[in-house]
Design a protein around this motif. Structure first.
Motif, short mmCIF file in Angstrom:
data_model
loop_
_atom_site.label_atom_id
_atom_site.label_comp_id
_atom_site.label_asym_id
_atom_site.label_seq_id
_atom_site.Cartn_x
_atom_site.Cartn_y
_atom_site.Cartn_z
N ALA A 38 -8.60 54.16 106.27
CA ALA A 38 -7.36 53.42 105.81
C ALA A 38 -7.45 52.07 106.03
CB ALA A 38 -6.01 53.96 106.10
N LEU A 39 -7.65 51.75 107.15
CA LEU A 39 -7.84 50.35 107.89
C LEU A 39 -9.04 49.61 107.05
CD1 LEU A 39 -6.96 48.39 109.81
CD2 LEU A 39 -8.52 49.20 111.45
N ASP A 40 -10.09 50.34 107.21
CA ASP A 40 -11.37 49.76 106.42
C ASP A 40 -11.06 49.54 105.08
OD1 ASP A 40 -14.16 49.09 106.10
OD2 ASP A 40 -14.42 50.69 104.98
N VAL A 41 -10.34 50.10 104.23
CA VAL A 41 -9.92 49.77 102.60
C VAL A 41 -9.03 48.50 102.62
CG1 VAL A 41 -8.70 50.58 100.76
CG2 VAL A 41 -10.27 52.33 101.98
N VAL A 42 -8.04 48.51 103.36
CA VAL A 42 -7.35 47.26 103.54
C VAL A 42 -8.05 45.91 104.02
CG1 VAL A 42 -5.28 46.27 104.65
CG2 VAL A 42 -5.09 48.54 103.70
N GLN A 43 -8.78 45.82 105.19
CA GLN A 43 -9.75 44.74 105.55
C GLN A 43 -10.78 44.43 104.32
OE1 GLN A 43 -10.87 46.66 109.44
NE2 GLN A 43 -9.30 44.97 110.38
N LYS A 44 -11.22 45.56 103.71
CA LYS A 44 -12.14 45.07 102.59
C LYS A 44 -11.45 44.45 101.51
CE LYS A 44 -15.76 48.52 102.85
NZ LYS A 44 -16.35 50.11 102.33
N TYR A 45 -10.33 44.75 101.35
CA TYR A 45 -9.42 43.99 100.47
C TYR A 45 -9.19 42.58 100.60
CZ TYR A 45 -5.21 43.00 97.48
OH TYR A 45 -4.47 42.51 96.55
N THR A 46 -8.80 42.33 102.22
CA THR A 46 -8.42 41.14 102.43
C THR A 46 -9.82 40.16 102.66
OG1 THR A 46 -8.37 41.75 104.79
CG2 THR A 46 -6.32 41.63 103.58
N LYS A 47 -10.85 40.88 103.01
CA LYS A 47 -12.03 40.00 103.01
C LYS A 47 -12.55 39.63 101.69
CE LYS A 47 -13.84 42.21 107.28
NZ LYS A 47 -14.34 42.89 107.82
N ALA A 48 -12.27 40.48 100.79
CA ALA A 48 -12.67 39.95 99.37
C ALA A 48 -11.73 38.73 98.83
CB ALA A 48 -12.53 41.21 98.27
N LEU A 49 -10.45 38.94 99.23
CA LEU A 49 -9.66 37.67 98.71
C LEU A 49 -10.24 36.46 99.22
CD1 LEU A 49 -7.12 36.47 97.86
CD2 LEU A 49 -5.86 37.17 99.87
N GLN A 50 -10.51 36.61 100.75
CA GLN A 50 -10.96 35.25 101.21
C GLN A 50 -12.52 34.63 100.64
OE1 GLN A 50 -10.17 34.61 105.54
NE2 GLN A 50 -10.34 36.84 105.57
N ALA A 51 -13.27 35.60 99.99
CA ALA A 51 -14.40 35.37 99.23
C ALA A 51 -14.12 35.08 98.05
CB ALA A 51 -15.19 36.60 99.39
N GLY A 52 -12.93 34.98 97.45
CA GLY A 52 -12.62 35.01 96.18
C GLY A 52 -13.26 35.94 95.35
N ASP A 53 -13.58 37.04 95.59
CA ASP A 53 -14.35 38.15 94.86
C ASP A 53 -12.94 39.29 94.23
OD1 ASP A 53 -15.69 40.38 94.00
OD2 ASP A 53 -17.07 40.19 95.82
N VAL A 54 -12.53 38.68 93.33
CA VAL A 54 -11.39 39.73 92.60
C VAL A 54 -11.97 41.04 92.21
CG1 VAL A 54 -9.70 39.93 90.79
CG2 VAL A 54 -10.11 37.74 92.21
N ALA A 55 -13.09 41.31 91.80
CA ALA A 55 -13.66 42.17 91.56
C ALA A 55 -13.83 43.49 92.78
CB ALA A 55 -14.99 42.39 90.91
N ALA A 56 -14.15 42.69 93.86
CA ALA A 56 -14.17 43.74 95.16
C ALA A 56 -12.73 43.90 95.69
CB ALA A 56 -14.90 42.75 96.13
N MET A 57 -11.79 43.28 95.49
CA MET A 57 -10.26 43.45 95.74
C MET A 57 -10.04 44.76 94.83
SD MET A 57 -8.66 39.53 95.70
CE MET A 57 -7.17 40.17 96.24
N ASN A 58 -10.17 44.59 93.61
CA ASN A 58 -9.59 45.47 92.76
C ASN A 58 -10.50 46.74 92.96
OD1 ASN A 58 -7.99 44.08 91.43
ND2 ASN A 58 -8.32 44.82 89.41
N SER A 59 -11.66 46.82 93.45
CA SER A 59 -12.44 47.84 93.79
C SER A 59 -11.61 48.95 94.82
CB SER A 59 -13.67 47.84 93.93
OG SER A 59 -14.01 47.44 95.43
N GLN A 60 -10.67 48.19 95.54
CA GLN A 60 -10.19 48.93 96.72
C GLN A 60 -8.87 49.56 96.24
OE1 GLN A 60 -12.06 49.14 99.57
NE2 GLN A 60 -13.10 47.93 98.42
N LEU A 61 -8.54 49.25 95.07
CA LEU A 61 -7.17 50.06 94.34
C LEU A 61 -7.69 51.26 93.62
CD1 LEU A 61 -5.87 46.52 93.05
CD2 LEU A 61 -5.26 47.69 95.03
N ALA A 62 -6.68 52.00 93.67
CA ALA A 62 -6.72 53.35 92.93
C ALA A 62 -6.36 52.87 91.41
CB ALA A 62 -5.82 54.35 93.46
N PRO A 63 -6.94 53.60 90.49
CA PRO A 63 -6.74 53.20 89.14
C PRO A 63 -5.15 53.10 88.87
CG PRO A 63 -8.28 54.97 89.03
CD PRO A 63 -7.77 54.73 90.36
N GLY A 64 -4.24 53.70 89.37
CA GLY A 64 -2.87 53.70 88.78
C GLY A 64 -2.10 52.83 89.82
#
Length: 174
Positions: A38-64
């Motif tokens: 769970a921690l890894d998923v959220v940290q990947k999301y925040t690292k992607a935000l810092q990198a400006g990588d919206v696709a990587a942010m969205n890949s951490q989200l469930a479809p719904g």
């Protein structure tokens, strides 16, 4: 005498039984089997935000997944709306997170049951055209299921954002 003591003990136990069984309220646990994931998923999301990588942010989200609190209101965004929101944001601004703190928590027997990751920090947002920066303290709470964020709630300091846009808060006139 032994029978009397045993009977009294039994009566006492029967009297306390409802209290013991009803005393079980919400339980929070800091250590649980999926905490690291769970921690890894959220940290990947925040690292992607810092990198400006919206696709990587969205890949951490469930479809719904639903995202709440962006834009400062009680609004909620779908995964598609989240992608649009952050595509617009990362095209205009660079996000740098600092003072990050993460806390995985499992909640049982309560309305907010699930595996959560709470996070706190400061998002320094820099306008790519002007170079102007705004420091925005934030807090998020993300509920994780099957290795994906299913709910993400944002809280952040709107005062800094409003002031940076020229708004002033004045006391009421007498």
């Amino acid at each position: 005498m032994k029978i009397l003591k045993a009977s009294m003990a039994m009566v006492l136990l029967m009297m306390l039984m409802p209290l013991i069984s009803n005393a079980q309220g919400p339980v929070t646990t800091l250590e649980f089997p999926n905490a690291a994931k769970a921690l890894d998923v959220v940290q990947k999301y925040t690292k992607a935000l810092q990198a400006g990588d919206v696709a990587a942010m969205n890949s951490q989200l469930a479809p719904g997944a639903m995202i709440h609190g962006l834009g400062g209101g009680l609004d909620s965004l779908t995964v598609i709306q989240h992608r649009e929101y952050y595509t617009n944001s990362t095209n205009q601004y660079k996000h740098t997170l600092s003072s990050e703190l993460y806390l995985p928590v499992k909640v049982t027997n309560n309305w907010n049951e699930g595996e959560w990751v709470l996070s706190w920090g400061v998002n320094t947002i820099q306008d790519k055209k002007t170079g102007k920066t705004i420091r925005v303290p934030y807090h998020t709470a993300g509920r994780i299921e099957n290795g994906k964020i299913v709910s993400l709630r944002y809280w952040y300091d709107m005062w800094n954002i409003m002031e940076s846009q020229g708004f002033e808060v004045k006391p009421p006139s007498k």
